[in-house]
Design an enzyme around this catalytic site. Sequence first.
Site, PDB file in Angstrom:
ATOM      1  N   GLY A 158       0.688  -1.117  -0.150  1.00 26.54           N
ATOM      2  CA  GLY A 158      -0.003   0.116  -0.057  1.00 26.54           C
ATOM      3  C   GLY A 158       0.860   1.354   0.104  1.00 26.54           C
ATOM      4  N   CYS A 159       0.447   2.248  -0.409  1.00 24.33           N
ATOM      5  CA  CYS A 159       0.965   3.584  -0.382  1.00 24.33           C
ATOM      6  C   CYS A 159      -0.269   4.740  -0.139  1.00 24.33           C
ATOM      7  CB  CYS A 159       1.518   3.929  -1.605  1.00 24.33           C
ATOM      8  SG  CYS A 159       0.460   4.268  -3.055  1.00 24.33           S
ATOM      9  N   GLN A 160      -0.120   5.965  -0.453  1.00 22.12           N
ATOM     10  CA  GLN A 160      -0.989   6.776  -0.010  1.00 22.12           C
ATOM     11  C   GLN A 160      -2.357   6.639  -0.745  1.00 22.12           C
ATOM     12  OE1 GLN A 160      -0.819   8.788   2.681  1.00 22.12           O
ATOM     13  NE2 GLN A 160      -2.780  10.025   2.208  1.00 22.12           N
TER      14      GLN A 160
END
Length: 214
Positions: A158-160
């Site tokens: 995941g990231c932003q």
Amino acid sequence: MAPPPHENETSRSVAISSSDMNRSESAPATPVKTVDVQTAAAPDVGVTAVDVQTAAAPAVGVTTVDVQTAATPAVDTKTVATPAVEVTTVDVQTAAREQQDGMMYLDVRTEEEMGKGHIGGSLNVPYFFVTPQGTREKNPRFVEQVASLFSTDQHILGCQSGKRSELACIDLLAAGFMNVKNVGGGYAAWLHNGLPVTVAVPTPPPTPESAAAI
């Protein structure tokens, strides 16, 4: 009987005849067309005179291109550079369930973003770094650093917002990692759905008393 011709008349007659014979012998049997040197150099057959550049062109239907066009690859470099892998994307609800079932969560945001809040139990390997100039630069050791923390089994990334984690999935799949999944929407979607997060508590600045105690 006619008197014999005078000697001078005979000589003149012979001279005239001889001159006429000379002209007859030197004249060609057929009419000749006089041409200049350039015309005489032209071939006798129906050949079209061309300049040097035209003569150098190939006789077949070949398209002549300039140097820059010739140096251009015949295929789209962006298409060639795109890895032939397919990224599996899951929603945050699925990611939360799989994390509870033991799937490792890798957060590829920067350390600064992680410090503002992250998913409990996640590990962080930034995919991009922020340079002093404020631009983003890809982490050249990303795959190596992930390999030092995780096996090639199952992971969720995941990231932003899900864009960086998708790129990270492509790199890891190409490097031999199996079953990596991208979290659609990333940390922002995780927050939006009210899923639990861990927010780092800022350390308070030291007071004179605490400094003296140290």
